[in-house]
Scaffold this motif. Structure first.
Motif, short mmCIF file in Angstrom:
data_model
loop_
_atom_site.label_atom_id
_atom_site.label_comp_id
_atom_site.label_asym_id
_atom_site.label_seq_id
_atom_site.Cartn_x
_atom_site.Cartn_y
_atom_site.Cartn_z
N ILE A 95 -49.92 -75.24 -84.61
CA ILE A 95 -48.87 -75.03 -85.50
C ILE A 95 -47.53 -74.80 -84.84
N GLN A 96 -46.60 -75.62 -84.85
CA GLN A 96 -45.35 -75.53 -84.21
C GLN A 96 -44.36 -75.77 -85.17
N ARG A 97 -43.86 -74.83 -85.80
CA ARG A 97 -42.57 -74.92 -86.82
C ARG A 97 -41.33 -74.38 -86.46
N GLU A 98 -40.22 -75.03 -86.78
CA GLU A 98 -38.79 -74.33 -86.53
C GLU A 98 -38.24 -74.32 -87.87
N TYR A 99 -38.10 -73.06 -88.53
CA TYR A 99 -37.49 -73.00 -89.80
C TYR A 99 -36.16 -72.64 -89.72
N TYR A 100 -35.50 -73.27 -90.99
CA TYR A 100 -34.13 -73.17 -90.92
C TYR A 100 -33.50 -72.85 -92.31
N PHE A 101 -32.63 -71.97 -92.57
CA PHE A 101 -31.90 -71.91 -93.90
C PHE A 101 -30.94 -73.02 -94.13
N ALA A 102 -30.97 -73.95 -95.18
CA ALA A 102 -29.99 -74.84 -95.33
C ALA A 102 -29.05 -74.57 -96.44
N GLU A 103 -27.59 -74.61 -96.23
CA GLU A 103 -26.86 -74.46 -97.25
C GLU A 103 -26.30 -75.70 -97.77
N THR A 104 -26.43 -76.29 -99.06
CA THR A 104 -25.98 -77.23 -99.65
C THR A 104 -24.23 -77.28 -100.15
N ARG A 105 -23.85 -78.23 -100.39
CA ARG A 105 -22.49 -78.35 -100.77
C ARG A 105 -22.46 -77.96 -102.23
N GLY A 106 -23.65 -78.14 -102.95
CA GLY A 106 -23.72 -77.81 -104.24
C GLY A 106 -23.95 -76.06 -104.64
N GLY A 107 -24.20 -75.64 -103.21
CA GLY A 107 -24.39 -73.97 -103.47
C GLY A 107 -25.70 -73.71 -103.59
N ASP A 108 -26.71 -74.74 -103.24
CA ASP A 108 -28.20 -74.36 -103.01
C ASP A 108 -28.51 -73.90 -101.68
N LEU A 109 -29.25 -72.68 -101.48
CA LEU A 109 -29.62 -72.35 -100.40
C LEU A 109 -31.46 -72.57 -100.20
N LEU A 110 -31.46 -73.50 -99.08
CA LEU A 110 -32.96 -74.15 -99.21
C LEU A 110 -33.73 -73.66 -97.97
N TRP A 111 -35.05 -73.57 -97.85
CA TRP A 111 -35.85 -73.22 -96.84
C TRP A 111 -36.60 -74.09 -96.20
N LEU A 112 -36.50 -74.79 -95.25
CA LEU A 112 -37.30 -75.94 -94.75
C LEU A 112 -37.46 -75.75 -93.34
N TYR A 113 -38.37 -76.62 -92.67
CA TYR A 113 -38.97 -76.30 -91.50
C TYR A 113 -39.08 -77.89 -90.76
N TYR A 114 -39.13 -77.78 -89.31
CA TYR A 114 -39.34 -79.22 -88.92
C TYR A 114 -40.72 -79.00 -88.03
N ASP A 115 -41.66 -79.61 -88.34
CA ASP A 115 -42.94 -79.67 -87.78
C ASP A 115 -43.01 -80.51 -86.30
N ARG A 116 -43.07 -79.64 -85.27
CA ARG A 116 -43.11 -80.39 -84.07
C ARG A 116 -44.25 -81.18 -83.50
N VAL A 117 -45.21 -80.77 -84.16
CA VAL A 117 -46.55 -81.61 -84.04
C VAL A 117 -46.41 -82.82 -84.76
N ARG A 118 -46.25 -82.84 -86.07
CA ARG A 118 -46.30 -84.27 -86.70
C ARG A 118 -44.76 -84.65 -87.01
N ARG A 119 -43.94 -84.10 -86.34
CA ARG A 119 -42.33 -84.75 -86.11
C ARG A 119 -41.92 -85.14 -87.83
N ARG A 120 -41.96 -84.25 -88.49
CA ARG A 120 -41.55 -84.48 -90.02
C ARG A 120 -40.88 -83.11 -90.38
N TRP A 121 -39.76 -83.17 -91.48
CA TRP A 121 -39.34 -82.30 -91.85
C TRP A 121 -40.00 -81.96 -93.28
N PHE A 122 -40.09 -80.82 -93.74
CA PHE A 122 -40.81 -80.33 -95.01
C PHE A 122 -39.74 -79.31 -95.65
#
Length: 505
Positions: free
Chosen positions: A472-499
């Motif tokens: 498991i190799q995940r890089e977690y981020y907090f993303a602020e959208t222009r609409g005011g949402d605060l999302l919690w997402l990560y990039y999976d280095r092994v699968r090379r996908r965003w979730f």
């Protein structure tokens, strides 16, 4: 000398401020030595004394019994913190009429610092500025001393020691006057003051003659801080008080309405958030100002006063209903405004307000019981925290028997308790298309155009492991959208996908 001189600072001292409040309640004590005590008991600590008490040797720090042995005619009483805070707030608002920056002392009630810069178009000189302030406070029944100088400590020390108004022409004159101030005029710790007296140190100048290092080692940080302030080595910027806006709610009607029942319903909708605002400020309503804008007419204003300060909506609404039923409106109402006068609320009032929220938990629990009866006991569940390595494995679903009020709703009534942010975690991470590094010209639209593209991405927060099962190799981020949402997402280095893992509310 113009008031615009750089560095102009004034200190207003209302000597023995809590004592002045006490004497306003007991005007017949004016000719006697008087004191404010922490408790009206023989062992109660003397907090504030007047000049007549000082003549008998009564000083702050003595016990009531000891002070009474020095002055047989001593009068003493208590002043509650709520009474003192209200008077300070009222005085701060009055002083804001003379300068936009007023700082009430947090350690010593009755002491205020004011910024005197930039007032030359209002007052021809510092003397006229000071005279205007003193005249206004005298009309309110307060005695005060005032010093206009250049430093926080210098103006404070002179205002504490010298009666009337003192104006300094330059910093050197202020410093010389401050050095001559007796230490017993300053609000310093009684044991420290008495220890200095035994050493023959009775003025600020004598204190400055002591080595600061030795003073800190023998008497502690506060003594060392006092020395640095008196010497001018410790500079603290003015921290002006920001006036608190009155609690207020307003509603604009689509069409003018003169039906009292519908108006009462609208007022009820405004009253609940108004009382919530007061509760968060630890206040209770003393007067409700009801303003109705008559269509094509003037404002109709009424004041409603409950028997005692309260946070009970039902009691206030009953008064509103009685007043509305007695009104004869010439036309429909197009706008409603509620404004509240308030005082400090008791802990019991705040507790009852928190325990009586607008949400009907009993009704919610009855509804859940019907759901369980129709769909089975497992139809109503809640997320329970558990130990787990991955975020999606740190909770399980447990049957919910009864709803309780969230703890952060209760904490919201106390300004000293931070509000709780809730991170909602998806049952399974949601696979996303694209990513910040593969975005279109308009940016990465995680939730579609409705919520807007990402404005800010905070991270990464690395999460790795899983050698016992899978890598498991995940890089977690907090993303602020222009609409005011605060999302919690990560990039999976092994699968090379965003979730998308969840969101913060």
């Amino acid at each position: 000398m113009k008031i615009s001189t750089p560095g102009r600072l004034a200190c207003v001292d209302l000597p023995a401020f809590p004592l002045q409040l006490l004497l306003r309640r007991h005007p017949d004590w004016a000719g006697y030595p008087a004191a404010v005590v922490a408790e009206d008991k023989p062992q109660g600590l003397v907090l504030w004394v007047n000049e007549k008490a000082r003549e008998f040797g009564v000083l702050p720090g003595l016990r009531y019994a000891a002070a009474f042995s020095l002055a047989a005619t001593l009068r003493a009483g208590e002043v509650s913190p709520a009474e003192s805070e209200k008077a300070i707030a009222d005085l701060t608002r009055r002083l804001l009429c003379f300068t936009p920056e007023v700082e009430p002392s947090a350690q010593e009630p009755g002491v205020f610092w004011l910024n005197g810069s930039g007032l030359k178009h209002l007052y021809a000189s510092p003397r006229k500025w000071a005279d205007a302030m003193r005249r206004d406070l005298h009309e309110q029944g307060f005695a005060l001393n005032l010093a206009v100088g250049f430093t926080r400590f210098g103006s404070y020390a002179v205002a504490k020691a010298k009666e009337g108004i003192t104006i300094f022409r330059d910093p050197a004159e202020e410093a010389n006057a401050a050095r001559a101030v007796p230490l017993n005029r300053l609000n310093i710790e009684p044991k420290f003051r008495d220890a200095l007296f035994k050493l023959g140190i009775k003025t600020v100048g004598a204190l400055l003659a002591l080595p600061p290092g030795g003073l800190r080692e023998r008497f502690g940080k506060e003594a060392h801080r006092l020395h640095r302030m008196a010497a001018g080595d410790l500079w603290a910027p003015l921290e002006p008080s920001v006036p608190q806006e009155p609690a207020r709610q307003k509603y604009l009607l689509d069409e003018p309405d003169d039906d009292t029942t519908r108006l009462l319903f609208l007022i009820k909708q405004l009253l609940h958030p108004l009382l919530t605002t007061l509760a968060r400020r630890h206040q209770a309503l003393t007067t409700l100002w009801l303003s109705l804008l008559i269509d094509h007419g003037d404002w109709f204003k009424e004041s409603l006063r409950p028997a005692v300060p309260t946070l009970e909506a039902a009691q206030i609404l009953d008064l509103v209903r009685l007043r509305l039923e007695a009104l004869q409106l010439a036309a429909g109402v197009s706008e409603i405004e509620l404004r509240a006068d308030a005082c400090a609320a008791t802990s019991e009032q705040l507790r009852l307000f928190a325990e009586s929220p607008t949400r009907d938990l009993d009704a919610a629990n009855r509804a859940l019981a019907r759901l369980r009866a129709e769909f089975g006991g497992d139809a109503v569940v809640y997320a329970k925290l558990t130990d787990g390595h991955l975020p999606e494995a740190r909770f399980t679903w447990e049957p919910l028997t009864r709803i309780k009020l969230p703890q952060n709703v209760l904490n919201g009534l106390n300004p000293s308790v931070p509000k709780v942010l809730i991170r909602r975690v998806a049952a399974k991470p949601v696979r996303l298309a694209g990513g910040p590094y593969h975005s279109h010209e308009d940016g990465w639209l995680i939730l579609g155009p409705k919520h807007g593209n990402i404005d800010k991405l905070t991270g990464p927060y690395i999460f790795a492991g899983g050698w016992w099962n899978r890598e498991i190799q995940r890089e977690y981020y907090f993303a602020e959208t222009r609409g005011g949402d605060l999302l919690w997402l990560y990039y999976d280095r092994v699968r090379r996908r965003w979730f998308l893992q969840g969101a913060v509310e």
